[in-house]
Design a protein around this motif. Structure first.
Motif, PDB file in Angstrom:
ATOM      1  N   TYR A  10       0.855  -1.182   0.000  1.00  0.00           N
ATOM      2  CA  TYR A  10       0.000   0.000   0.000  1.00  0.00           C
ATOM      3  C   TYR A  10       0.892   1.233   0.000  1.00  0.00           C
ATOM      4  O   TYR A  10       1.711   1.414   0.904  1.00  0.00           O
ATOM      5  N   ASP A  17      -3.527   7.871   6.507  1.00  0.00           N
ATOM      6  CA  ASP A  17      -4.057   6.737   5.748  1.00  0.00           C
ATOM      7  C   ASP A  17      -3.216   5.478   5.959  1.00  0.00           C
ATOM      8  O   ASP A  17      -3.756   4.369   6.052  1.00  0.00           O
ATOM      9  N   ALA A  21      -4.569   1.974   7.680  1.00  0.00           N
ATOM     10  CA  ALA A  21      -4.394   0.665   7.036  1.00  0.00           C
ATOM     11  C   ALA A  21      -3.682  -0.308   7.971  1.00  0.00           C
ATOM     12  O   ALA A  21      -4.081  -1.470   8.106  1.00  0.00           O
ATOM     13  N   GLN A  24      -6.150  -1.367  10.689  1.00  0.00           N
ATOM     14  CA  GLN A  24      -7.069  -2.388  10.169  1.00  0.00           C
ATOM     15  C   GLN A  24      -6.380  -3.752  10.109  1.00  0.00           C
ATOM     16  O   GLN A  24      -6.981  -4.777  10.419  1.00  0.00           O
ATOM     17  N   LEU A  34       0.677  -7.048   4.928  1.00  0.00           N
ATOM     18  CA  LEU A  34       0.590  -5.701   4.379  1.00  0.00           C
ATOM     19  C   LEU A  34       1.915  -4.997   4.600  1.00  0.00           C
ATOM     20  O   LEU A  34       2.455  -4.998   5.702  1.00  0.00           O
ATOM     21  N   THR A  36       3.597  -1.205   3.890  1.00  0.00           N
ATOM     22  CA  THR A  36       3.237   0.148   3.499  1.00  0.00           C
ATOM     23  C   THR A  36       4.475   0.957   3.110  1.00  0.00           C
ATOM     24  O   THR A  36       5.569   0.728   3.627  1.00  0.00           O
ATOM     25  N   CYS A  93      -6.321   4.073  -5.437  1.00  0.00           N
ATOM     26  CA  CYS A  93      -7.127   4.382  -4.262  1.00  0.00           C
ATOM     27  C   CYS A  93      -7.225   5.894  -4.143  1.00  0.00           C
ATOM     28  O   CYS A  93      -6.216   6.587  -4.127  1.00  0.00           O
ATOM     29  N   LYS A 116     -11.316   5.652  -0.644  1.00  0.00           N
ATOM     30  CA  LYS A 116     -10.643   5.855   0.639  1.00  0.00           C
ATOM     31  C   LYS A 116     -11.694   6.041   1.706  1.00  0.00           C
ATOM     32  O   LYS A 116     -12.744   6.603   1.429  1.00  0.00           O
ATOM     33  N   LEU A 118      -8.879   3.085   2.566  1.00  0.00           N
ATOM     34  CA  LEU A 118      -8.651   1.768   1.989  1.00  0.00           C
ATOM     35  C   LEU A 118      -9.390   0.713   2.801  1.00  0.00           C
ATOM     36  O   LEU A 118      -9.315   0.687   4.032  1.00  0.00           O
ATOM     37  N   LEU A 120      -9.423  -2.982   3.586  1.00  0.00           N
ATOM     38  CA  LEU A 120      -8.614  -4.193   3.479  1.00  0.00           C
ATOM     39  C   LEU A 120      -9.462  -5.446   3.284  1.00  0.00           C
ATOM     40  O   LEU A 120      -9.003  -6.412   2.684  1.00  0.00           O
TER      41      LEU A 120
END
Length: 133
Positions: A10, A17, A21, A24, A34, A36, A93, A116, A118, A120
């Protein structure tokens, strides 16, 4: 990363943001990892390094449409220009809904257009379809 673990990258220049993420991810119990990035260049360098080493690539890269230096569409063009990265699903996104932005992202190689913040859980669904195919 082991080859059996699905991974999503991501890319977003917004710390808020990225924080959301990651939050989440911690709370959601998703079956993917994930990673980032705050810049597209960092993400593409990671993927190119992995490709050069024969390591697993992420199943999907989600990028914010509006970012300084390298925006989402430019990042998608760079990825699509590299045949070694062709297997990676790309998702734009954005918090906006401008049809021109959507078209630009699709023309640059985006497979999906996401809103947005995002989601998941939606990303999980999208990569699950890919894993089954």
């Amino acid at each position: 990363m082991t080859s059996g673990t699905a991974e999503i990258f991501y890319v977003d220049d917004s710390p808020d943001d990225l924080f959301l993420a990651n939050y989440q991810m911690r709370e959601g119990g998703f079956s993917f990892a994930l990673k980032t990035f705050s810049t597209g260049i960092a993400a593409i360098m990671d993927m190119e390094r992995r490709a050069a080493r024969g390591e697993a690539l992420p199943l999907m890269l989600v990028a914010d449409y509006y970012m300084p230096i390298t925006d989402g569409p430019e990042l998608f063009r760079l990825i699509r220009a590299n045949r070694q990265l062709a297997s990676v699903l790309l998702a734009s996104c954005s918090g906006g809904d401008d049809p021109h932005d959507r078209k630009a992202a699709e023309e640059a190689g985006a497979d999906f257009i996401l809103g947005k913040p995002l989601d998941l859980a939606l990303c999980q669904q999208l990569i699950s379809r890919r894993e089954i195919a």
